[in-house]
Design an enzyme around this catalytic site. Structure first.
Site, mmCIF file in Angstrom:
data_model
loop_
_atom_site.group_PDB
_atom_site.id
_atom_site.type_symbol
_atom_site.label_atom_id
_atom_site.label_comp_id
_atom_site.label_asym_id
_atom_site.label_seq_id
_atom_site.Cartn_x
_atom_site.Cartn_y
_atom_site.Cartn_z
ATOM 1 N N GLU A 1 9.104 -20.115 19.250
ATOM 2 C CA GLU A 1 8.311 -21.086 19.821
ATOM 3 C C GLU A 1 7.611 -21.861 18.957
ATOM 4 O O GLU A 1 6.381 -21.989 19.567
ATOM 5 C CB GLU A 1 7.183 -19.849 20.995
ATOM 6 C CG GLU A 1 8.287 -19.019 21.682
ATOM 7 C CD GLU A 1 7.511 -18.445 22.832
ATOM 8 O OE1 GLU A 1 6.554 -19.098 23.513
ATOM 9 O OE2 GLU A 1 8.019 -17.369 23.386
ATOM 10 N N ILE B 1 0.930 -1.253 -0.004
ATOM 11 C CA ILE B 1 -0.047 -0.053 -0.004
ATOM 12 C C ILE B 1 0.954 1.136 -0.057
ATOM 13 O O ILE B 1 0.480 2.263 -0.719
ATOM 14 C CB ILE B 1 -0.907 -0.039 1.086
ATOM 15 C CG1 ILE B 1 -1.892 -0.888 0.959
ATOM 16 C CG2 ILE B 1 -1.501 1.417 1.584
ATOM 17 C CD1 ILE B 1 -2.753 -1.523 2.196
HETATM 18 N N1 CAA Z 1 1.572 -30.335 27.441
HETATM 19 C C1 CAA Z 1 1.901 -31.373 28.439
HETATM 20 N N2 CAA Z 1 2.356 -32.510 27.901
HETATM 21 C C2 CAA Z 1 2.794 -32.576 26.549
HETATM 22 C C3 CAA Z 1 2.411 -31.602 25.751
HETATM 23 C C4 CAA Z 1 1.983 -30.353 26.082
HETATM 24 N N3 CAA Z 1 1.515 -29.523 25.372
HETATM 25 N N4 CAA Z 1 3.017 -31.773 24.559
HETATM 26 C C5 CAA Z 1 3.469 -33.091 24.513
HETATM 27 N N5 CAA Z 1 3.279 -33.471 25.833
HETATM 28 C C6 CAA Z 1 4.038 -34.812 26.442
HETATM 29 C C7 CAA Z 1 3.240 -35.782 25.438
HETATM 30 O O1 CAA Z 1 1.977 -36.085 26.122
HETATM 31 C C8 CAA Z 1 4.255 -37.121 25.758
HETATM 32 O O2 CAA Z 1 3.945 -37.620 27.021
HETATM 33 P P1 CAA Z 1 4.440 -38.904 27.426
HETATM 34 O O3 CAA Z 1 6.030 -38.806 27.834
HETATM 35 O O4 CAA Z 1 3.714 -39.489 28.570
HETATM 36 O O5 CAA Z 1 4.257 -39.739 26.159
HETATM 37 C C9 CAA Z 1 5.472 -36.164 25.650
HETATM 38 O O6 CAA Z 1 5.153 -34.832 25.857
HETATM 39 C C10 CAA Z 1 5.948 -36.341 23.884
HETATM 40 O O7 CAA Z 1 5.196 -35.528 23.178
HETATM 41 P P2 CAA Z 1 5.329 -36.108 21.637
HETATM 42 O O8 CAA Z 1 5.529 -37.574 21.400
HETATM 43 O O9 CAA Z 1 4.240 -35.227 20.996
HETATM 44 O O10 CAA Z 1 6.558 -35.106 21.703
HETATM 45 P P3 CAA Z 1 7.500 -35.103 20.232
HETATM 46 O O11 CAA Z 1 8.990 -35.346 20.346
HETATM 47 O O12 CAA Z 1 6.877 -35.567 18.970
HETATM 48 O O13 CAA Z 1 7.392 -33.220 19.903
HETATM 49 C C11 CAA Z 1 6.548 -31.300 19.381
HETATM 50 C C12 CAA Z 1 6.282 -32.667 19.773
HETATM 51 C C13 CAA Z 1 5.026 -30.518 19.431
HETATM 52 C C14 CAA Z 1 7.120 -31.302 17.852
HETATM 53 C C15 CAA Z 1 7.601 -30.427 20.250
HETATM 54 O O14 CAA Z 1 8.948 -31.008 20.104
HETATM 55 C C16 CAA Z 1 7.481 -29.036 19.919
HETATM 56 O O15 CAA Z 1 6.748 -28.132 20.380
HETATM 57 N N6 CAA Z 1 8.424 -28.646 19.136
HETATM 58 C C17 CAA Z 1 8.866 -27.193 18.917
HETATM 59 C C18 CAA Z 1 9.768 -26.657 19.949
HETATM 60 C C19 CAA Z 1 9.655 -25.093 20.038
HETATM 61 O O16 CAA Z 1 8.502 -24.742 20.139
HETATM 62 N N7 CAA Z 1 10.907 -24.677 20.273
HETATM 63 C C20 CAA Z 1 10.814 -22.912 20.894
HETATM 64 C C21 CAA Z 1 11.834 -22.764 21.884
HETATM 65 S S1 CAA Z 1 11.688 -21.362 22.734
HETATM 66 C C22 CAA Z 1 11.804 -19.936 21.460
HETATM 67 O O17 CAA Z 1 11.765 -20.156 20.388
HETATM 68 C C23 CAA Z 1 11.876 -18.629 22.217
HETATM 69 C C24 CAA Z 1 13.396 -18.255 22.737
HETATM 70 O O18 CAA Z 1 13.289 -17.173 23.324
HETATM 71 C C25 CAA Z 1 14.233 -19.347 23.051
#
Ligand code: CAA
Length: 381
Positions: A363, A337
């Protein structure tokens, strides 16, 4: 329309809006230009109670709710997305896990100074080889008497260089995979805490993202957050709330892009009329308005669930996914724009464009949010 905001929530929003307009409208430009961490602004946020919004008053917080928090982040982000990043990393990523999983002693030792803004917090989960796949982290925490000894590297840690308190994730039992990860509260003045690099980024210049190295960093056993093996769950629960903050930040950036576009479209003349008279521009403004409103509604729903203590994993991912992509589209259209001027530093929209992009990345990327949402709607989580 306030959509049933309480008087307290409206007051929190209005205080943040006033502060943002008075202080951040010009300092935001300066912060972006100089890449300087806005120390004085952060001190102001502390004085105004904005660094402890949802922290109970008994720990020196403002004792408000997560809706007030989200509204505050939005207002701050309208004028300075970098300041909103500093605020949300401190609040939802460092204070919340202490509040949610900390012992009474941990809360009393860390939260009051954080809520007053005397100590800034950060959240150290991501590593060079473990971003989206957070469970693949390699930092180790080995027990040694009354201490854990941490060694490893963390990447992209917001507030890393300034933080006095860090929530750090490390493996206490490698064989257990994600169930062998633990969370620690770390005093960053501990020997072995090193800031090894500050990233040069596309946007949010005032919020510093650091690479950290831990070299035989000794953390007292009493600083274990929750129990051994609960770290991954604490990280995920923390991110459920953190993503609401990023979604609110995206709403703020999108709103800034819309407000700048409305002003410019009303002033800029082309073919004998303000460009706001032309449908090509009106449709863009209409789409931006709808998406920003819809994004805010998703944010408020997630924040209300969080406040009620209900699980909000899917709702916070939906809010972050939609709001960040809406902010990116709004910023893109705002540059369009503004035409050639939109590509210059004379107008703020080029900054909104650069700042909006990060909300689709940190995140949890948009791809990760879609995975979380899909696993919830499919019932596989
Ligand atoms: N709340 C509670 N428990 C949860 C959950 C939640 N939201 N999500 C998963 N879990 C639990 C599951 O129930 C499971 O429990 P069990 O041990 O009983 O089996 C366990 O955690 C594992 O779950 P998944 O098998 O789903 O896990 P995964 O390895 O496949 O990963 C994912 C899932 C959603 C991909 C996750 O890895 C994820 O969120 N990845 C992105 C990470 C992220 O956002 N990083 C950002 C970092 S911070 C940032 O960026 C800013 C900074 O300033 C640093």
């Amino acid at each position: 329309m306030d959509l049933d905001l309480t008087e307290q929530q409206r007051a929190a929003r209005d205080t943040a809006r006033r502060f943002a307009r008075e202080k951040l409208a010009s300092s935001g430009v300066e912060t972006d230009r100089t890449h300087r961490f806005p120390t004085e602004i952060v001190a102001d946020l502390g004085r105004l109670g904005m660094l402890g919004i949802f922290i109970p008053e008994r720990y020196s917080g403002a004792g408000l709710d997560h809706v007030s928090y989200a509204l505050t982040v939005e207002e701050i982000a309208v004028e300075c997305a970098a300041t909103a990043t500093i605020l949300s990393a401190h609040s939802s990523l460092a204070e919340w896990p202490l509040l949610g999983a900390g012992t009474e002693r941990q809360k009393e030792s860390f939260l009051p100074a954080m809520a007053r803004g005397e100590k800034l917090g950060c959240f150290a989960l991501t590593e060079p080889q473990a971003g989206s796949d957070a469970a693949a982290l390699k930092t180790r925490a080995l027990r040694d008497g009354d201490y854990y000894v941490l060694n490893g590297t963390k990447n992209f840690i917001t507030n890393g260089p300034q933080a006095s308190v860090a929530i750090v994730f490390a493996a206490t039992d490698v064989a257990q995979g994600h169930r062998g990860l633990s969370a620690f509260v770390v005093d960053t003045s501990t020997p072995g805490w090193q800031v090894t690099r500050i990233e040069e980024k596309m946007g949010i210049h005032g919020a510093h993202s650091a690479q950290l190295s831990f070299v035989d960093l000794r953390v007292p056993r009493e600083n274990l957050l929750g129990e051994e093996g609960q770290g991954f769950k604490i990280a995920m629960q923390t991110l459920d709330g953190g993503r609401i903050g990023i979604a609110a930040q995206a709403v703020g950036i999108g709103r800034a892009a819309l407000e700048a576009s409305l002003k410019y479209a009303g002033e800029r003349q082309a073919f004998g009329a303000p460009i706001a008279k032309y449908q090509a521009i009106q449709w863009k403004l209409a789409d931006m308005s709808v998406e920003i409103d819809a994004a805010r509604l998703l944010v408020l729903r997630a924040a209300r669930l969080k406040e009620a203590g209900e699980r909000c994993t899917m709702q916070s991912s939906m809010a972050k996914l939609f709001a960040s992509e809406a902010a990116m589209r709004a910023a893109l259209e705002a540059v369009q724009i503004h035409g050639g001027y939109g590509y210059t530093r004379e107008f703020k929209v080029e900054r909104y464009f650069r700042d909006a992009k990060i909300t689709e990345l940190y995140e949890g990327t948009s791809e990760i949010q879609r995975l979380v949402i899909a696993s919830n709607v499919l019932g596989t989580r």
